[in-house]
Design a protein around this motif. Structure first.
Motif, short mmCIF file in Angstrom:
data_model
loop_
_atom_site.label_atom_id
_atom_site.label_comp_id
_atom_site.label_asym_id
_atom_site.label_seq_id
_atom_site.Cartn_x
_atom_site.Cartn_y
_atom_site.Cartn_z
N HIS A 125 0.81 -1.21 0.00
CA HIS A 125 0.00 0.00 0.00
C HIS A 125 0.84 1.27 0.00
N VAL A 126 1.76 1.33 -0.94
CA VAL A 126 2.54 2.56 -1.13
C VAL A 126 1.76 3.44 -2.09
N TYR A 127 1.06 4.41 -1.56
CA TYR A 127 0.28 5.33 -2.38
C TYR A 127 1.11 6.58 -2.64
N VAL A 128 1.27 6.91 -3.90
CA VAL A 128 2.15 8.02 -4.26
C VAL A 128 1.31 9.17 -4.79
N SER A 129 1.37 10.29 -4.09
CA SER A 129 0.68 11.49 -4.56
C SER A 129 1.67 12.29 -5.42
N ALA A 130 1.35 12.51 -6.68
CA ALA A 130 2.29 13.13 -7.62
C ALA A 130 1.92 14.60 -7.84
N TYR A 131 2.91 15.47 -7.62
CA TYR A 131 2.75 16.90 -7.91
C TYR A 131 3.82 17.29 -8.92
N ALA A 132 3.85 16.57 -10.01
CA ALA A 132 4.89 16.80 -11.02
C ALA A 132 4.30 16.61 -12.40
N SER A 133 4.97 17.18 -13.37
CA SER A 133 4.55 17.00 -14.76
C SER A 133 4.82 15.54 -15.16
N GLN A 134 4.23 15.13 -16.29
CA GLN A 134 4.44 13.77 -16.75
C GLN A 134 5.91 13.50 -17.03
N GLU A 135 6.60 14.50 -17.55
CA GLU A 135 8.03 14.34 -17.84
C GLU A 135 8.82 14.13 -16.55
N GLU A 136 8.52 14.93 -15.53
CA GLU A 136 9.20 14.77 -14.25
C GLU A 136 8.85 13.43 -13.61
N ARG A 137 7.58 13.05 -13.75
CA ARG A 137 7.12 11.78 -13.19
C ARG A 137 7.87 10.61 -13.83
N ASP A 138 8.01 10.64 -15.15
CA ASP A 138 8.72 9.56 -15.84
C ASP A 138 10.18 9.50 -15.39
N GLN A 139 10.80 10.67 -15.20
CA GLN A 139 12.19 10.70 -14.78
C GLN A 139 12.35 10.10 -13.37
N LEU A 140 11.41 10.47 -12.49
CA LEU A 140 11.46 9.93 -11.12
C LEU A 140 11.25 8.41 -11.13
N MET A 141 10.32 7.93 -11.97
CA MET A 141 10.09 6.50 -12.04
C MET A 141 11.31 5.78 -12.60
N ASP A 142 12.00 6.40 -13.54
CA ASP A 142 13.25 5.81 -14.05
C ASP A 142 14.29 5.71 -12.94
N ASP A 143 14.36 6.76 -12.09
CA ASP A 143 15.31 6.75 -10.97
C ASP A 143 14.98 5.62 -10.00
N ILE A 144 13.68 5.40 -9.79
CA ILE A 144 13.25 4.36 -8.85
C ILE A 144 13.54 2.97 -9.40
N THR A 145 13.07 2.70 -10.62
CA THR A 145 13.22 1.35 -11.18
C THR A 145 14.68 0.99 -11.42
N SER A 146 15.53 1.99 -11.70
CA SER A 146 16.93 1.70 -11.98
C SER A 146 17.65 1.10 -10.77
N GLN A 147 17.12 1.35 -9.56
CA GLN A 147 17.77 0.84 -8.34
C GLN A 147 17.68 -0.69 -8.25
N PHE A 148 16.68 -1.28 -8.95
CA PHE A 148 16.54 -2.73 -8.90
C PHE A 148 17.74 -3.43 -9.55
N ALA A 149 18.40 -2.75 -10.47
CA ALA A 149 19.57 -3.35 -11.13
C ALA A 149 20.73 -3.52 -10.16
N LYS A 150 20.69 -2.82 -9.01
CA LYS A 150 21.78 -2.90 -8.04
C LYS A 150 21.54 -3.98 -6.97
N MET A 151 20.37 -4.60 -7.04
CA MET A 151 20.02 -5.62 -6.03
C MET A 151 20.52 -6.97 -6.50
N ASP A 152 21.74 -7.28 -6.16
CA ASP A 152 22.37 -8.50 -6.67
C ASP A 152 21.83 -9.78 -6.05
N SER A 153 21.14 -9.67 -4.93
CA SER A 153 20.75 -10.89 -4.20
C SER A 153 19.24 -11.05 -4.05
#
Length: 644
Positions: free
Chosen positions: A405-433
């Motif tokens: 239940h992580v509810y995210v309230s977004a106060y950003a443009s679609q472009e900013e939102r996409d960039q933030l989501m890229d920042d979030i999803t990219s962290q999964f590549a560092k989870m080696d285990s």
């Protein structure tokens, strides 16, 4: 003739030895008078089985037990609907009923923590020969069905021998020697330098029980093992005694010359049930539970080496209180004052409802490489979540990630939102285990789920997507992820699949057929045609142990076909199916006679193809009580239309 006196004023002339009140309805006045009943002072047997005590104060029973503590031999509180708080109130006086031989609490809804406290309080009841307890509440799922694996695990933890259990057996020569030594504190402190290694744990326990603070401080300073597992004693250990142990470490740090025997490298404050305090021989006394073997191997010093700095302090953190509880506040303050000397390590981290600034301060204190399990339940803005994601990207040994239940309230443009989501999803590549991923009621990854799965570097053992909204690309690409070919547990509970093609699920099951042990498709809106499509591949999942299809609208003919396709699934130990659609009338109400007839037919089909173990059939929620009726479950949540 005058009317008879109320029962509470008509006393027997001789003291009672047995008082048995079963399946009766007591009034408030009856219950409150129980503790003042004059002829119960010599009771040997007290039975209140089936008396509903939920709404009563525990005080009268507490007083009664205090009165009969010296004589009581059996206490039966079976099926009294006792609560955790009522049980907790009785524990101190129960522990003084030294003659008790039979103790029965089963049939009450009691949590794991309350049961653990109950067992700890029976430590001195050495006469006990029969003990009947309920399985912990945590053994059941949300519908009230028992989870066999979880039940076995929790009951094994409760029955595992603890340090307090040692009090039920006659003291050993080592224990007697320790008690004798503690009678003279000065002599005990002087003896630590030459004390046999196998005497340290029992002497520490004895000093702890008797609150010998100075001896405890000196024992910490002379500790001859690499690990001191204080967390396993948390039920007996108060914050004040933790302060004593830490004071001993501080005094040691101020000394230029360290005791020659001191080898402490790990102070373990986790509430884990290791066997350290149960294994007192010098050869194996440094053993720990299997779950911490890896840490033991990394921190255990060779016999000839002394301690190294910084000292590791192990904790499991549940950050959900505002302000933090007294123990965590004290611990963090203690660690902050000793920077460079203490390495704070957390294996299991749970975050819920705390301000982001507080969480950041705590994360800055932790060795993030040590975290293996992360549980996040927070209401955050997208930018905040992106900031926090940089921390979990540093958790290189993270094995389990749980988002709920992580509810995210977004106060950003679609472009900013996409960039933030890229920042979030990219962290999964560092989870080696990462091997176990749980997403519950999380909508921020909609349309990006497969991107996340492809970034992972190791195959997942568990994928749980519950109460989530999947997009068409998410669903269609699910079968193409190479990190799902070794799945052991797949849960899609509450994720609506009605409008999706079954083909991706068919391919996913084909890829994981050799390893899959759990498949949960409860409340997924699966149709007859979708279920029919997956039956051939389902029959190839030979390792399946748990299969859940309840909560879907399935007809009798398709359910029959489903059961036939499980003929080769001989490892199944728990099966959950919906009651057939033909069970209900035109208004959706249950037709009891038809329900039992159809389920009997289904069970007959099942018995013809294999020997079933634990099979449950769930109806839709009842129109009266809102609960399910569960066939084959004696404690079914709904029993509205069953005969009295």
């Amino acid at each position: 003739m005058s009317p008879p006196k109320p029962l509470s004023h008509r006393h027997p002339k001789t003291p009672l030895k047995t008082l048995s009140i079963t399946n009766c309805r007591l009034s408030d006045s009856d219950w409150n008078y129980l503790s003042r009943f004059p002829n119960t002072r010599q009771l040997k047997h007290l039975e209140l089985r089936g008396i509903k005590l939920t709404n009563f104060s525990p005080e009268p029973l507490k007083i009664l037990l205090e009165t009969v503590a010296a004589t009581l031999k059996s206490l039966d509180l079976e099926t009294c609907r006792m609560t955790d708080s009522q049980l907790q109130a009785l524990l101190p006086v129960l522990s003084r009923c030294s003659q008790i031989r039979v103790l029965s609490f089963h049939g009450n809804r009691i949590s794991m923590s309350a049961l653990r406290d109950l067992l700890l309080h029976t430590a001195r009841l050495s006469q006990l020969s029969i003990e009947l307890y309920p399985a912990p509440l945590e053994s059941y799922d949300a519908q009230g069905a028992i989870h066999p694996g979880r039940c076995s695990q929790l009951c094994a933890e409760l029955t595992a021998k603890t340090p307090e259990d040692e009090q039920r057996t006659p003291p050993t020569l080592q224990e007697l020697a320790g008690r004798s030594l503690l009678k003279d504190k000065s002599r005990a402190i002087l003896a630590l330098e030459d004390l046999p290694i196998q005497l340290f744990p029992p002497l520490f326990m004895e000093a702890l029980n008797q609150r010998h603070t100075e001896v405890l401080k000196k024992m910490v300073q002379a500790w001859p093992f690499t690990r001191l597992p204080l967390g396993a004693l948390m039920n007996t250990l108060q914050l004040g005694m933790i302060r004593v142990a830490l004071d001993g470490l501080d005094m040691l740090a101020a000394q230029q010359d360290r005791p020659r025997r001191w080898k402490l490298q790990v102070l373990d404050l986790r509430k884990v049930h290791g066997n350290f305090w149960r294994t007192w021989s010098g050869a194996v006394v440094d053993a720990c539970s299997p779950g911490v073997m890896k840490e033991r191997q990394t921190v255990k010093a060779s016999p000839d080496t002394g301690p190294t700095l910084p000292l590791k302090v192990l904790v499991n953190l549940c950050l959900q209180q505002r302000p933090l509880n007294a123990f965590l506040s004290f611990l963090f303050h203690w660690v902050d004052e000793r920077k460079g000397l203490i390495q704070l390590c957390c294996k299991k981290l749970q975050m819920c409802s705390l301000p982001v600034c507080t969480i950041e301060k705590i994360l800055e204190r932790l060795d993030l490489d040590f975290i293996q399990q992360l549980d996040v339940q927070c209401f955050w803005r997208l930018s905040t979540l992106a900031t926090f994601a940089t921390y979990w990207g540093q958790m290189s040994n993270l094995r389990k990630l749980f988002f709920s239940h992580v509810y995210v309230s977004a106060y950003a443009s679609q472009e900013e939102r996409d960039q933030l989501m890229d920042d979030i999803t990219s962290q999964f590549a560092k989870m080696d285990s990462l091997r176990r991923l749980y997403l519950d009621g999380v909508f921020l990854l909609e349309g990006r789920l497969c991107q996340v799965l492809r970034l992972l570097k190791t195959p997942l053992e568990t994928l749980s997507i519950t109460n989530c909204q999947l997009s068409d690309p998410d669903w269609n690409d699910l079968s193409g992820s190479p990190n799902l070919d070794q799945l052991i547990h797949l849960t899609l509970w509450g994720s609506t699949l009605t409008s999706f093609s079954p083909e991706p699920l068919v391919i996913l099951l084909e890829n994981a057929a050799a390893t899959l042990e759990t498949l949960n498709l409860q409340d997924c809106g699966i149709t007859n045609s979708q279920l029919q499509a997956i039956l051939p591949v389902l029959s190839c999942c030979s390792q399946l142990r748990v299969l859940s299809f309840n909560g879907n609208d399935i007809s009798m003919s398709v359910l029959s076909n489903l059961l036939l396709h499980t003929s080769r699934l001989t490892r199944l130990s728990l099966e959950k199916y919906p009651a057939p659609l033909e069970t209900y009338d035109a208004q959706g109400a249950i037709h009891p006679g038809r329900l039992f007839q159809l389920i009997d037919e289904l069970m007959e089909i099942l018995r013809d193809v294999r020997e079933p173990k634990h099979v449950l059939f769930y109806t839709k929620p009842c129109h009266r009580c809102g609960n399910w009726f569960i066939y084959n479950l004696p404690s079914s949540p709904c029993r509205c239309w069953l005969p009295a």
